[in-house]
Motif scaffolding. Structure first.
Motif, mmCIF file in Angstrom:
data_model
loop_
_atom_site.group_PDB
_atom_site.id
_atom_site.type_symbol
_atom_site.label_atom_id
_atom_site.label_comp_id
_atom_site.label_asym_id
_atom_site.label_seq_id
_atom_site.Cartn_x
_atom_site.Cartn_y
_atom_site.Cartn_z
ATOM 1 N N THR A 73 0.822 -1.203 0.000
ATOM 2 C CA THR A 73 0.000 0.000 0.000
ATOM 3 C C THR A 73 0.861 1.260 0.000
ATOM 4 O O THR A 73 2.061 1.216 0.282
ATOM 5 N N LYS A 74 0.231 2.387 -0.299
ATOM 6 C CA LYS A 74 0.946 3.662 -0.300
ATOM 7 C C LYS A 74 1.591 3.980 1.053
ATOM 8 O O LYS A 74 2.752 4.415 1.090
ATOM 9 N N PRO A 75 0.874 3.769 2.188
ATOM 10 C CA PRO A 75 1.541 4.021 3.471
ATOM 11 C C PRO A 75 2.797 3.182 3.664
ATOM 12 O O PRO A 75 3.780 3.645 4.250
ATOM 13 N N ARG A 76 2.772 1.943 3.179
ATOM 14 C CA ARG A 76 3.965 1.100 3.286
ATOM 15 C C ARG A 76 5.115 1.664 2.449
ATOM 16 O O ARG A 76 6.277 1.629 2.842
ATOM 17 N N LEU A 103 5.587 4.830 1.605
ATOM 18 C CA LEU A 103 6.086 6.030 2.279
ATOM 19 C C LEU A 103 6.899 5.668 3.511
ATOM 20 O O LEU A 103 7.914 6.314 3.814
ATOM 21 N N GLU A 104 6.469 4.637 4.230
ATOM 22 C CA GLU A 104 7.226 4.176 5.388
ATOM 23 C C GLU A 104 8.632 3.730 4.980
ATOM 24 O O GLU A 104 9.631 4.066 5.640
ATOM 25 N N ARG A 121 10.681 6.802 4.003
ATOM 26 C CA ARG A 121 11.005 7.590 5.191
ATOM 27 C C ARG A 121 12.159 6.954 5.972
ATOM 28 O O ARG A 121 13.083 7.641 6.413
ATOM 29 N N ASP A 159 12.447 11.981 5.937
ATOM 30 C CA ASP A 159 11.099 12.546 5.832
ATOM 31 C C ASP A 159 10.924 13.408 4.589
ATOM 32 O O ASP A 159 9.859 13.408 3.966
ATOM 33 N N ALA A 171 10.172 11.358 1.552
ATOM 34 C CA ALA A 171 8.817 10.808 1.602
ATOM 35 C C ALA A 171 7.786 11.878 1.281
ATOM 36 O O ALA A 171 6.798 11.618 0.571
ATOM 37 N N GLU A 172 7.991 13.087 1.785
ATOM 38 C CA GLU A 172 7.029 14.167 1.522
ATOM 39 C C GLU A 172 6.972 14.520 0.042
ATOM 40 O O GLU A 172 5.920 14.877 -0.479
ATOM 41 N N ALA A 176 4.599 12.067 -1.626
ATOM 42 C CA ALA A 176 3.375 11.713 -0.898
ATOM 43 C C ALA A 176 2.109 11.934 -1.716
ATOM 44 O O ALA A 176 1.116 11.240 -1.530
ATOM 45 N N LYS A 204 -0.398 5.592 -6.613
ATOM 46 C CA LYS A 204 0.376 4.482 -6.075
ATOM 47 C C LYS A 204 1.453 3.994 -7.043
ATOM 48 O O LYS A 204 2.617 3.817 -6.670
#
Length: 651
Positions: free
Chosen positions: A588-591, A593-594, A597, A602, A605-606, A609, A613
């Motif tokens: 997933t997208k949060p994964r 970005l994690e 990061r 950071d 990642a920003e 963001a 996907k």
């Protein structure tokens, strides 16, 4: 007064090019780009000067005309004409038709020229280029020459101009972005374009559109396409869909059936050539290695070289080592030295690696020619089918009358029945069971008192199961070794760096072990302590299974795998790298970005963001590459990668 002083405003004059100057009152201060001037020069060469520059007479400090004219509107055209003069296409004194304007403020009309206008919609440009191609028959090169752009840019605009009229109308109304339109333009099939558009939901990313447009096609990076080659595929009549809007010009092969046939035929040709050249009984071509066939495999063995051959090899090797020592510090070798290195390499290659298959095994064995995940043919030699096994010897093997374990270096025979002695009745089955049970207990006790012999017996049993399947019954030590088939969970894992290292290690031992399982005890018993442990480590390693299969839950085994990884100092950066295919495109997208990061900070990642996907995964890969980041599931607790560890190169 000079006649130029009374020229009326609005007059049209033919002024020599070298009499035109740049005006300081021109509102455009940012210089024209080289590409823009090239385009104007090409347009003027093809169609002439379509719009006359606007000029005013230059005057000196005394107010008198100097004979030069300042270009108020049309500085780009002046520069384009000067470029043509520099290239000797026109004279420096080439007459240029100009309009004289002394009534209006030069700065204001220059500003008006650049502000009071409406740019052509890109859709109009795409369709206009298409019209030039369709109605006038101009090639991409011809159109590019007339407008000062590359043929590749023209092809892109022609492809965009061929998009479905329905989608083009939506694009004109800002219902599609240019990126989305380019994704649809990967194919000229209007019906498919409209079908994909109608199926789109909230996710209308260019990557998703492109994937939907090509889902029934084979990527040019597919192992079959790499193996067959694009030229061979095209020569066989295969059609290729090219993506004109990516830097690498990636494409898709439209005829998957033809590609499969060409790949199979090429593999079969290699198989036939290997069989004829090497003399194997059979050779079979397969796209994938047929795991689970259960056949025995044999390996080449060291061969004894003739004295003169060994002497030649030794002499060449000594010369090679001497040259290396002499020229090791020199970055650029002299041509004659480099040529000698190549000659020695070629000569040593002729002698081979000093191993060969037994002629009898070649006559009974065969070869699989399979297609590797890198698009290269892989030849797996030495497979023996059950029906091709050598017949069992007719003479009964002589056994030790008292039984027991053979001394190191002695062969272990297989005794199917208790020997019968003339005039003596055979022992009953029940008594045989009783006696051998006692013998087993005694042997266990004796072996426990001799750790070195116990280690040898264990390695022998494991080696039999590893290198002599399914004929691994030549040991009385009952040890179970199961090697899980990992390619079923992760296709291509056998071709990973770790997989190739294991395969090379396995083949190295297989070449050293004796052909017959009955001879394996003498070989294993003769190994020194270090080699014995090396063989043990290899055999045991093949039994490791840390796969977390939800259909076969083994939490205790999973926990032990973590303990084992910690004890071994496992560093997964040596065999795995986070790519779109291996991880980023599958989470997933949060994964994503994690991961970015943790790997790049950071700020990195920003920056990604807000992306879709698929675009986020593509952007994340280079940010993470080379950082040593791996997902938590692949990390080893309390063990950091050694500074000298080299991350796996991209494949």
């Amino acid at each position: 007064m000079n006649a130029q002083a009374v020229i009326e405003s609005g007059s049209v004059l033919d002024i020599p090019l070298n009499k035109l100057k740049k005006s300081s009152k021109n509102a455009r201060k940012t210089p024209h780009g080289e590409a823009a001037i090239e385009a104007l020069a090409a347009s003027i060469a093809a169609k002439g000067l379509l719009q006359a520059p606007v000029v005013e007479p230059e005057t000196g400090e005394d107010g008198e005309p100097t004979g030069f004219y300042l270009v108020t509107i049309g500085e780009g055209r002046r520069l384009a004409l000067l470029l043509r003069a520099k290239r000797k296409e026109i004279r420096k004194t080439e007459p240029v038709r100009c309009v004289v304007d002394t009534a209006n403020d030069p700065h204001e009309i220059s500003l008006d020229e650049n502000v009071t206008r409406t740019d052509m919609h890109p859709a109009d440009q795409f369709e206009a280029f298409r019209r030039l191609s369709d109605e006038r028959g101009l090639s991409a090169e011809d159109i590019g020459a007339r407008f000062g752009v590359s043929a590749h840019v023209v092809r892109q605009r022609l492809r965009l101009g061929a998009v479905s009229p329905k989608l083009m109308a939506i694009y004109r109304e800002d219902g599609l972005t240019l990126d989305q339109l380019m994704a649809f333009a990967v194919s000229e099939d209007h019906e498919r374009q409209e079908q994909v558009y109608d199926q789109l939901s909230w996710n209308r990313s260019a990557a998703l559109i492109r994937r939907a447009m090509t889902e029934a096609k084979v990527p040019a990076t597919d192992r079959r396409a790499v193996f067959v080659g694009m030229d061979a595929y095209a020569a066989a009549g295969g059609q290729t869909l090219r993506d004109l809007f990516t830097e690498d010009g990636g494409g898709w092969l439209e005829d998957a059936a033809l590609l499969d046939r060409l790949a199979s035929e090429k593999l079969e040709a290699i198989a036939a050539e290997v069989r004829e050249r090497e003399g194997w009984k059979w050779a079979t071509a397969c796209l994938d290695y047929p795991h689970g066939h259960g056949w025995r495999r044999v390996y080449p063995r060291p061969v004894e070289r003739a004295a003169d051959e060994a002497a030649q090899i030794a002499a060449l090797s000594e010369e090679y080592d001497a040259l290396v020592s002499q020229w090791d510090a020199v970055e650029d070798l002299p041509p004659e030295v480099e040529a000698r290195f190549k000659e020695i390499d070629a000569a040593l290659d002729v002698f081979g690696d000093g191993t060969a298959y037994d002629p009898d095994e070649v006559a009974r064995g065969g070869v699989f020619v399979v297609l590797g995940h890198d698009g290269q043919a892989r030849i797996e030699r030495g497979l023996i089918r059950p029906e091709d096994e050598a017949p069992e010897p007719s003479a009964e093997t002589e056994a030790d009358g008292e039984g027991g374990i053979a001394e190191p270096g002695h062969d272990i025979g297989t005794v199917d029945d208790e020997p019968e002695y003339e005039g003596v009745a055979p022992l009953s089955e029940r008594l045989v069971l009783d006696l051998t049970a006692h013998k087993t207990m005694g042997l266990r006790d004796a072996l426990a008192a001799n750790p070195t012999l116990a280690l040898t017996a264990l390695v022998h049993a494991l080696a039999l199961k590893t290198f002599y399947p399914p004929y691994d019954q030549s040991s009385c030590v009952e040890v179970k070794l199961v090697s899980a088939y990992l390619d079923g969970h992760a296709p291509g894992v056998s071709e990973s760096p770790a997989g190739r290292r294991i395969a090379e290690r396995h083949e190295g031992w297989a070449q050293r072990l004796p052909r017959e399982s009955g001879d394996a005890w003498g070989f294993v018993a003769g190994l020194d302590g270090g080699e014995l442990l090396d063989l043990l480590a290899h055999c045991v390693s093949l039994g490791v299974n840390a796969v977390r299969n939800p259909m076969d839950r083994k939490p205790g085994a999973w926990a032990h795998a973590e303990v084992l990884a910690q004890a071994a100092g496992l560093d997964m950066t040596r065999t795995w790298a986070p790519t779109v295919a291996s991880y980023l495109g599958r989470v997933t997208k949060p994964r994503i970005l994690e991961a970015v990061r943790e790997a790049a900070g950071d700020d990195a990642a920003e920056r990604i963001a807000g992306l879709k996907k698929s675009e986020m995964a593509d952007a994340a890969e280079p940010l993470i590459a080379g950082t040593g980041w791996v997902p938590p599931l692949l990390r080893t607790a309390q063990v950091e990668a050694a500074p000298e560890a080299v991350p796996m190169a991209a494949e």
